[in-house]
Design a protein around this motif. Structure first.
Motif, PDB file in Angstrom:
ATOM      1  N   ALA A  88       9.822 -75.450  18.044  1.00 29.87           N
ATOM      2  CA  ALA A  88      10.917 -76.136  17.366  1.00 29.87           C
ATOM      3  C   ALA A  88      10.521 -77.579  17.076  1.00 29.87           C
ATOM      4  CB  ALA A  88      12.177 -76.107  18.221  1.00 29.87           C
ATOM      5  N   THR A  89      10.911 -78.053  15.907  1.00 30.75           N
ATOM      6  CA  THR A  89      10.628 -79.418  15.479  1.00 30.75           C
ATOM      7  C   THR A  89      11.936 -80.058  15.029  1.00 30.75           C
ATOM      8  OG1 THR A  89       8.362 -78.911  14.792  1.00 30.75           O
ATOM      9  CG2 THR A  89       9.396 -80.799  13.760  1.00 30.75           C
ATOM     10  N   LEU A  90      12.108 -81.335  15.336  1.00 26.19           N
ATOM     11  CA  LEU A  90      13.350 -82.015  14.991  1.00 26.19           C
ATOM     12  C   LEU A  90      13.072 -83.206  14.070  1.00 26.19           C
ATOM     13  CD1 LEU A  90      16.352 -81.985  15.300  1.00 26.19           C
ATOM     14  CD2 LEU A  90      16.141 -83.224  17.446  1.00 26.19           C
ATOM     15  N   ILE A  91      13.683 -83.167  12.898  1.00 27.01           N
ATOM     16  CA  ILE A  91      13.588 -84.251  11.920  1.00 27.01           C
ATOM     17  C   ILE A  91      14.859 -85.085  12.038  1.00 27.01           C
ATOM     18  CG2 ILE A  91      13.283 -84.822   9.481  1.00 27.01           C
ATOM     19  CD1 ILE A  91      12.353 -81.814   9.173  1.00 27.01           C
ATOM     20  N   VAL A  92      14.711 -86.315  12.501  1.00 22.34           N
ATOM     21  CA  VAL A  92      15.859 -87.208  12.612  1.00 22.34           C
ATOM     22  C   VAL A  92      15.893 -88.087  11.362  1.00 22.34           C
ATOM     23  CG1 VAL A  92      17.074 -88.873  14.033  1.00 22.34           C
ATOM     24  CG2 VAL A  92      15.550 -87.212  15.116  1.00 22.34           C
ATOM     25  N   LEU A  93      17.014 -88.052  10.667  1.00 18.30           N
ATOM     26  CA  LEU A  93      17.159 -88.735   9.381  1.00 18.30           C
ATOM     27  C   LEU A  93      18.021 -89.980   9.522  1.00 18.30           C
ATOM     28  CD1 LEU A  93      16.881 -88.687   6.218  1.00 18.30           C
ATOM     29  CD2 LEU A  93      19.025 -87.376   6.219  1.00 18.30           C
ATOM     30  N   LYS A  94      17.502 -91.103   9.038  1.00 18.09           N
ATOM     31  CA  LYS A  94      18.264 -92.358   8.997  1.00 18.09           C
ATOM     32  C   LYS A  94      18.539 -92.674   7.529  1.00 18.09           C
ATOM     33  CE  LYS A  94      17.257 -95.960  11.702  1.00 18.09           C
ATOM     34  NZ  LYS A  94      16.596 -97.194  12.204  1.00 18.09           N
ATOM     35  N   SER A 121      -4.585 -86.914  15.617  1.00 16.97           N
ATOM     36  CA  SER A 121      -4.466 -88.126  14.802  1.00 16.97           C
ATOM     37  C   SER A 121      -3.524 -87.980  13.607  1.00 16.97           C
ATOM     38  CB  SER A 121      -5.850 -88.589  14.312  1.00 16.97           C
ATOM     39  OG  SER A 121      -6.713 -88.835  15.403  1.00 16.97           O
ATOM     40  N   LYS A 122      -2.727 -86.932  13.583  1.00 16.69           N
ATOM     41  CA  LYS A 122      -1.783 -86.721  12.485  1.00 16.69           C
ATOM     42  C   LYS A 122      -0.407 -87.285  12.854  1.00 16.69           C
ATOM     43  CE  LYS A 122      -4.398 -84.059   9.740  1.00 16.69           C
ATOM     44  NZ  LYS A 122      -4.720 -84.387   8.330  1.00 16.69           N
ATOM     45  N   PHE A 123       0.298 -87.783  11.843  1.00 19.95           N
ATOM     46  CA  PHE A 123       1.686 -88.184  12.033  1.00 19.95           C
ATOM     47  C   PHE A 123       2.576 -86.966  11.885  1.00 19.95           C
ATOM     48  CE2 PHE A 123       0.110 -92.442  11.568  1.00 19.95           C
ATOM     49  CZ  PHE A 123       1.004 -93.203  12.323  1.00 19.95           C
ATOM     50  N   VAL A 124       3.474 -86.774  12.855  1.00 21.47           N
ATOM     51  CA  VAL A 124       4.311 -85.570  12.898  1.00 21.47           C
ATOM     52  C   VAL A 124       5.721 -85.950  13.350  1.00 21.47           C
ATOM     53  CG1 VAL A 124       2.374 -84.019  13.392  1.00 21.47           C
ATOM     54  CG2 VAL A 124       3.629 -85.075  15.292  1.00 21.47           C
ATOM     55  N   PHE A 125       6.628 -84.988  13.232  1.00 22.73           N
ATOM     56  CA  PHE A 125       7.962 -85.118  13.798  1.00 22.73           C
ATOM     57  C   PHE A 125       7.908 -84.714  15.279  1.00 22.73           C
ATOM     58  CE2 PHE A 125       8.541 -83.354   9.408  1.00 22.73           C
ATOM     59  CZ  PHE A 125       8.936 -84.536   8.802  1.00 22.73           C
ATOM     60  N   PRO A 126       8.864 -85.152  16.079  1.00 25.58           N
ATOM     61  CA  PRO A 126       8.924 -84.666  17.464  1.00 25.58           C
ATOM     62  C   PRO A 126       9.112 -83.146  17.495  1.00 25.58           C
ATOM     63  CG  PRO A 126      10.396 -86.539  17.145  1.00 25.58           C
ATOM     64  CD  PRO A 126       9.920 -86.125  15.790  1.00 25.58           C
ATOM     65  N   GLY A 127       8.417 -82.473  18.386  1.00 24.06           N
ATOM     66  CA  GLY A 127       8.558 -81.022  18.483  1.00 24.06           C
ATOM     67  C   GLY A 127       7.485 -80.419  19.361  1.00 24.06           C
ATOM     68  N   GLY A 128       7.642 -79.122  19.625  1.00 28.42           N
ATOM     69  CA  GLY A 128       6.665 -78.431  20.444  1.00 28.42           C
ATOM     70  C   GLY A 128       7.070 -77.000  20.722  1.00 28.42           C
ATOM     71  N   ALA A 129       6.270 -76.333  21.523  1.00 24.98           N
ATOM     72  CA  ALA A 129       6.472 -74.913  21.801  1.00 24.98           C
ATOM     73  C   ALA A 129       7.685 -74.684  22.692  1.00 24.98           C
ATOM     74  CB  ALA A 129       5.228 -74.339  22.469  1.00 24.98           C
ATOM     75  N   LEU A 130       8.257 -73.512  22.526  1.00 23.81           N
ATOM     76  CA  LEU A 130       9.362 -73.068  23.365  1.00 23.81           C
ATOM     77  C   LEU A 130       8.861 -72.894  24.798  1.00 23.81           C
ATOM     78  CD1 LEU A 130      12.360 -72.048  22.820  1.00 23.81           C
ATOM     79  CD2 LEU A 130      11.384 -69.761  22.845  1.00 23.81           C
ATOM     80  N   ASP A 131       9.582 -73.449  25.766  1.00 27.20           N
ATOM     81  CA  ASP A 131       9.262 -73.261  27.176  1.00 27.20           C
ATOM     82  C   ASP A 131       9.992 -72.042  27.720  1.00 27.20           C
ATOM     83  OD1 ASP A 131       7.582 -75.412  27.304  1.00 27.20           O
ATOM     84  OD2 ASP A 131       8.928 -76.690  28.478  1.00 27.20           O
ATOM     85  N   ARG A 132       9.438 -71.461  28.788  1.00 23.53           N
ATOM     86  CA  ARG A 132      10.060 -70.271  29.362  1.00 23.53           C
ATOM     87  C   ARG A 132      11.485 -70.531  29.829  1.00 23.53           C
ATOM     88  NH1 ARG A 132       4.824 -68.277  32.923  1.00 23.53           N
ATOM     89  NH2 ARG A 132       3.612 -67.440  31.167  1.00 23.53           N
ATOM     90  N   GLY A 133      11.767 -71.752  30.280  1.00 22.03           N
ATOM     91  CA  GLY A 133      13.086 -72.053  30.812  1.00 22.03           C
ATOM     92  C   GLY A 133      14.119 -72.464  29.781  1.00 22.03           C
ATOM     93  N   ASP A 134      13.716 -72.638  28.520  1.00 22.21           N
ATOM     94  CA  ASP A 134      14.655 -73.139  27.514  1.00 22.21           C
ATOM     95  C   ASP A 134      15.844 -72.211  27.305  1.00 22.21           C
ATOM     96  OD1 ASP A 134      13.259 -75.493  27.042  1.00 22.21           O
ATOM     97  OD2 ASP A 134      12.059 -74.638  25.428  1.00 22.21           O
ATOM     98  N   ASP A 163       5.077 -70.345  15.430  1.00 28.36           N
ATOM     99  CA  ASP A 163       6.129 -69.929  14.510  1.00 28.36           C
ATOM    100  C   ASP A 163       7.201 -71.002  14.662  1.00 28.36           C
ATOM    101  OD1 ASP A 163       8.119 -68.775  13.020  1.00 28.36           O
ATOM    102  OD2 ASP A 163       7.968 -66.794  13.940  1.00 28.36           O
ATOM    103  N   ALA A 164       7.121 -72.028  13.830  1.00 29.74           N
ATOM    104  CA  ALA A 164       7.919 -73.234  14.016  1.00 29.74           C
ATOM    105  C   ALA A 164       9.168 -73.225  13.149  1.00 29.74           C
ATOM    106  CB  ALA A 164       7.084 -74.470  13.700  1.00 29.74           C
ATOM    107  N   ARG A 165      10.278 -73.566  13.775  1.00 29.54           N
ATOM    108  CA  ARG A 165      11.534 -73.757  13.041  1.00 29.54           C
ATOM    109  C   ARG A 165      11.851 -75.246  13.049  1.00 29.54           C
ATOM    110  NH1 ARG A 165      10.264 -68.815  15.605  1.00 29.54           N
ATOM    111  NH2 ARG A 165      11.511 -67.115  14.707  1.00 29.54           N
ATOM    112  N   PHE A 166      12.116 -75.771  11.873  1.00 27.40           N
ATOM    113  CA  PHE A 166      12.395 -77.195  11.709  1.00 27.40           C
ATOM    114  C   PHE A 166      13.905 -77.412  11.591  1.00 27.40           C
ATOM    115  CE2 PHE A 166       8.074 -76.592  10.477  1.00 27.40           C
ATOM    116  CZ  PHE A 166       7.406 -77.792  10.654  1.00 27.40           C
ATOM    117  N   PHE A 167      14.402 -78.376  12.372  1.00 23.76           N
ATOM    118  CA  PHE A 167      15.816 -78.734  12.340  1.00 23.76           C
ATOM    119  C   PHE A 167      15.954 -80.162  11.828  1.00 23.76           C
ATOM    120  CE2 PHE A 167      15.387 -75.549  15.677  1.00 23.76           C
ATOM    121  CZ  PHE A 167      16.468 -74.709  15.452  1.00 23.76           C
ATOM    122  N   LEU A 168      17.085 -80.422  11.174  1.00 21.35           N
ATOM    123  CA  LEU A 168      17.403 -81.761  10.670  1.00 21.35           C
ATOM    124  C   LEU A 168      18.674 -82.246  11.359  1.00 21.35           C
ATOM    125  CD1 LEU A 168      16.778 -83.948   8.396  1.00 21.35           C
ATOM    126  CD2 LEU A 168      18.498 -82.743   7.038  1.00 21.35           C
TER     127      LEU A 168
END
Length: 240
Positions: A22-28, A51-64, A155-160
């Protein structure tokens, strides 16, 4: 008395296998430079997108999947996430997005509330702020599967989410871990000058096209883009 059988050892995570993320795009939207998004740079030694610029995000953890949401995902986002996904994956992905935002930026997406007596270790800092994770403002905007042959595949899902939904100072990154450096707000119109992954450029273009509401607010599209690399050839589909 016979010895008790040993508990089976946990299988190590295969980091080359396809993992939900999951990745989170925070919009201002009120940035004087134009609509901006929060980005940070991955380390030069990172196995995935160094060295790439990215949004905050990462893999699903087992406890999520075991972490309750104070407020559920919006109906349209929940329905689209349920397409071609196991039951319950949508809420777990929302939790992962909120957790990764907290870990990588120190920002809080949640609502005031108290946790129970048992708080998972990786949520203790979040719980101490007096908030419960909430997905009420998350908009599912993009899905992308990493091409084969990469050292990590997701398999990434992006949220805004709009910055107004953040329950802490959006410019205070003092509680962030060191996974992302150079955390800052980047005007969407200037983001392509950064060292971006290809898929991040695609997602930014899609997000920019949805900012057509009052004051440049998000307007849900009729379908969600899906960059699919599961098969032998990459395809671009839509999730309705």
């Amino acid at each position: 008395m016979t010895d008790a059988p040993e508990a089976p050892a946990e299988k190590p995570v295969d980091k080359t296998a396809l993992r939900d993320a999951a990745t989170l795009i925070v919009l201002k939207r009120d940035d004087p430079r134009g609509p901006s998004v929060l980005m940070g740079m991955r380390g030069a030694s990172a196995a995935f997108m160094p060295s790439k610029f990215v949004f905050p995000g990462g893999a699903l953890d087992r406890g999520d999947a075991a972490i309750p949401l104070a407020h559920a995902l919006p109906e349209a986002s929940a329905r689209r996430l349920a397409l071609e996904a196991p039951a319950g994956l949508g809420p777990a992905l929302a939790i992962a997005a909120i957790r990764e935002l907290w870990e990588e930026t120190g920002l809080i997406l949640g609502t005031p509330g108290a946790w129970g007596p048992e708080v998972p270790e990786d949520w203790q800092g979040f719980a101490e702020t007096g908030h419960l994770p909430s997905a009420a403002a998350l908009q599912f905007v993009f899905r992308a599967i990493t091409p084969p042959g990469r050292p990590r595949r997701f398999d990434a899902r992006f949220f805004l989410v709009d910055v107004a939904e953040i329950a802490s100072d959006p410019d205070d990154f003092s509680r962030a871990c060191d996974e992302l450096s150079h955390l800052h707000w980047v005007p969407i119109a200037e983001a392509r000058a950064l060292n971006l992954p290809f898929i991040t450029e695609v997602v930014l273009a899609e997000v920019q096209a949805t900012l057509t509401g009052p004051g440049g607010s998000y307007t849900p599209p009729a379908s969600i883009p899906f960059f699919d690399n599961l098969g032998p050839r990459a395809t671009f589909a839509r999730l309705y």
